[in-house]
Design an enzyme around this catalytic site. Sequence first.
Site, short mmCIF file in Angstrom:
data_model
loop_
_atom_site.label_atom_id
_atom_site.label_comp_id
_atom_site.label_asym_id
_atom_site.label_seq_id
_atom_site.Cartn_x
_atom_site.Cartn_y
_atom_site.Cartn_z
N LEU A 1 0.82 -1.21 0.00
CA LEU A 1 0.00 0.00 0.00
C LEU A 1 0.85 1.26 0.00
CD1 LEU A 1 -2.62 -1.07 2.68
CD2 LEU A 1 -2.99 -0.89 0.23
N GLY A 2 2.03 1.15 0.56
CA GLY A 2 2.88 2.33 0.63
C GLY A 2 4.22 2.00 1.22
N GLY B 1 7.42 3.88 3.53
CA GLY B 1 7.84 5.08 4.25
C GLY B 1 9.09 4.84 5.03
N GLY C 1 8.99 1.86 7.36
CA GLY C 1 8.85 0.56 6.72
C GLY C 1 7.72 0.57 5.71
N ASP D 1 5.57 14.06 13.75
CA ASP D 1 5.64 13.96 12.30
C ASP D 1 4.26 14.15 11.68
OD1 ASP D 1 7.08 13.76 9.98
OD2 ASP D 1 7.04 11.59 9.92
#
Length: 819
Positions: free
Chosen positions: A507-508, A510, A513, A625
């Site tokens: 899904l993504g 970063g 991880g 963040d």
Amino acid sequence: MALKHTPYHAAMLLSSLLIISSSQFLCVKALDYNSAASLSTSWLNHPSQMVNSTELAFVTPILLRKTNGPWFMCGFYCKMDGRSCLFGVLIFQNLNTTYLQFPQLVWSANRNTPVQTHAALHLRQDGELVLKNFDHTVVWSSNTGGKPVSGLNLTETGNLVLFGKNNETIWQSFDHPTDSLLWGQKLVPGQKLRASVSESNMSEGLFSLSVTPDGLLAYMESNPPQRYYTSRFHEGRSFAFNKGRFYRWDIPYNSSAQILKFAPEGHLKVHQLDSDGMHWKVVADLLRPEAGDCGYPMVCGRYGVCKQGQCDCPHAANYRSNFFRQMDSRHPNLGCSPLAPISCDRAKDQSFLELKSTYYFAFDSSSYNHGTGLGECKNSCLNNCSCKAALFLYGGNATSQGGCLLLNEVFSIINNENHAVSVHNTTLFVKVSNVKNSRQSKATLLLTLGAFSASLCVVGCCLFLFRKRLKESKEIEMDLLDHLPGMPTRYSYEMLKKMTENFSRKLGQGGFGSVYEGILDNGTKIAVKYLDGFGQVKDSFLVEVNTIGSIHHINLVKLVGYCSEKSHRLLVYEYMANGSLDTWIFGGTEKSPLPWHTRRKIILDIAKGLAYLHEECCQKIIHFDVKPQNVLLDQNFNAKVSDFGLSKLLEKDQSRVVTRMRGTPGYLAPEWLHSAGMTEKVDVYSFGVVIMEIICGRRNVDWSMTGENSHLLDVFKRKALEETLQDIVDKKSEDVLIHMEEAIDMMKIAAWCLQSDINRRPSMSLVVKALEGLVTAETNLNYDFTNSSVVNMVTTAAEEKEAVDDATPLLPSVLSGPR
Ligand SMILES: *[C@@H]1O[C@H](CO)[C@@H](O)[C@H](O)[C@H]1NC(C)=O
Ligand SMILES: *[C@@H]1O[C@H](CO)[C@@H](O)[C@H](O)[C@H]1NC(C)=O
Ligand SMILES: *[C@@H]1O[C@H](CO)[C@@H](O)[C@H](O)[C@H]1NC(C)=O
Ligand SMILES: *[C@@H]1O[C@H](CO)[C@@H](O)[C@H](O)[C@H]1NC(C)=O
Ligand SMILES: *[C@@H]1O[C@H](CO)[C@@H](O)[C@H](O)[C@H]1NC(C)=O
Ligand SMILES: *[C@@H]1O[C@H](CO)[C@@H](O)[C@H](O)[C@H]1NC(C)=O
Ligand SMILES: *[C@@H]1O[C@H](CO)[C@@H](O)[C@H](O)[C@H]1NC(C)=O
Ligand SMILES: *[C@@H]1O[C@H](CO)[C@@H](O)[C@H](O)[C@H]1NC(C)=O
Ligand SMILES: *[C@@H]1O[C@H](CO)[C@@H](O)[C@H](O)[C@H]1NC(C)=O
């Protein structure tokens, strides 16, 4: 001041204005500094000069030497955080720009004791060059006080010299090399190059390279030192690094600048500046151990076995019993650690793991005891607590005689099955503990105790107890988490692998991880985050999972489970159908723009989520963040904040601080650079940036925009002063025109959050009230979002940093949440 229309200039606009009024350093001026200085001069460390490099950095120039080739600068070189600055000499290519391009720090006075901003360098009247930290403690000195020094000169070769009346050299940096040599610099007997800890940490690392009457030696700084490279060609050899030559090696060269650097992994490399002046390329790798790359002591970490460049842990021949495990299963080169520690008082429980056909780099004819028997060799290791392994070389005709090398520390081991080295028939005996994992019995013993505390825990706020007990037994901890209602479920790695179909639907990706889609047995979709490199974090991982898992709020992404097995660390989150906010507001996708009322709702949702983290949790949590990538949307466009609590893990994993910072440039509050204690107000600032991005439908820093528009906060300030804020509202939002007034009010709330004076920033709960119209934003706001009495020079650096980073994805800190 004439500004050229490059993105960088625009990004620096705000800060430059500031600098002019408060300092002698002008970023937007071509580099121009003296190349020598006279006595009684002091320089204050005020990082102002931006550096374009593989890491984010700033410098405070002191002396600059321009030559036809590379340029040299001496000054303070500061890391992103502004808290670790080294005074030293830099080499770089002049590209006629306003900032340094890819400089290399070739010498440093204080590599082991970085200083902070406001540290100072004094060239005293008595001839001493002294480096003092901001608190006036002396960090380094040239020890030339009382000598007839008449000035400081940075020479054409990059040598920092204290010279006398007749221009004679009294002290020079070339006599005190750190890890590099410049053309014309010489290594003389007694001197050594000491490699750095890592590319990003200049502190003295494990390896040394020295010139001795014996020749050139490379060794580990262990006790005793372990040599891995010896070259005995000495007669008539020069250890000067010159164009084309060092010692007995020819080096390819042309007019491009070169440095000889003893690298953190123990290689001796020649780096050459590319013709574009932006890349340092390795043109020679000089030391060649006999075993090739496997001959470097840390190539596979401690206890790692190197076979043709691949790393593994030591195994018994039959693989039946295991004594070692990898520090990080996805990075085998980080080495192995014994499953059971080898302690001195249990000598009778110790035995040897025999590794046939292995070799050890430190073995050479002068370093082992000749004529020892195998039994004698093993015994002397077994009987000596500090001995961790013995290497035995089977001798010629008498089977019992051979060479024996005892090791107090075991670094990488060479697998010699394929005769990587010419010394044959050596066996390494690695000391291991026979005590089997006593976990099982211990666990049962403590289980009653565990169950008792469990019932206590459920009643009250149990974090404290968890922490305390964690120290006692982490196994129990795991069991307990499983049984506590409302706590995240523990999954085995195998289960998660199955649920995510072997991590096939990503899904993504970063900084923490990658995130994968998965499906629970009951059909519920989940997002599984595979944390990268948290393999070592154990106790604190469970504590944080426990903390994060106990937080439930409609505007926070829920943690439903986790996995902590061997070095796998995974977090299982609820699935958010509409993915992360950034994909909706920044365009560039086929997604239709969000209508105004949705944007308004999302802003309020984020505010509520943060307010809960800051003020309503059992324990205050600062997100650190906040950015659109960390805001996820469910199928109804309810926004939820993700990735909270993870920055705590970073804090605890000391090894990462070096390479990874919390937060993302572009969203960092100005106080990041200079204040030690961060408050939750850093989140408020980042939230202000996010409001602006949502309303304006663009990124804070966007280099595709022309010069002065590339920085949203810069534009915001300008439009606010001109009272034309409506210009920047995203018109793609279909119903925005009828809600323009509301949008402008919301931007005022953003400005309130962006105040650089943290005392003027509202708390998140106050922001929620303001968004709900219950209170109004403070008026008389300061739109110079990085300028105020509390923000000093360094702040301007922060702004520039943001700009740099957003332009080039230099930091691996683009954290992404589950999508
Ligand atoms: C900074 O370095 C990168 C190379 O990593 C380069 O692409 C970029 O143009 C440099 N920036 C400037 C403003 O020169
Ligand atoms: C450097 O840039 C300035 C301004 O663009 C120009 O005047 C100067 O001639 C340049 N110098 C060199 C050496 O190219
Ligand atoms: C300083 O260094 C330059 C360049 O190497 C040299 O030409 C000059 O003579 C030196 N000055 C003094 C005072 O030593
Ligand atoms: C020392 O060097 C400087 C600069 O290079 C020069 O002007 C001066 O004459 C030199 N002095 C002596 C005594 O050589
Ligand atoms: C020097 O050689 C390197 C390759 O080894 C090349 O990339 C560079 O352009 C050369 N520099 C000059 C000035 O010829
Ligand atoms: C154990 O080994 C270390 C280093 O190998 C040595 O210095 C020490 O004397 C030895 N101790 C004994 C008791 O032999
Ligand atoms: C091998 O054994 C013979 C006879 O015992 C002895 O003379 C010789 O020195 C030995 N060689 C080695 C290398 O030990
Ligand atoms: C190594 O030496 C031992 C003892 O002499 C012997 O039994 C063994 O066969 C040798 N192994 C190899 C691979 O030469
Ligand atoms: C650099 O490495 C040293 C030695 O390992 C360590 O003490 C220090 O904290 C590190 N510095 C940073 C900034 O991480």
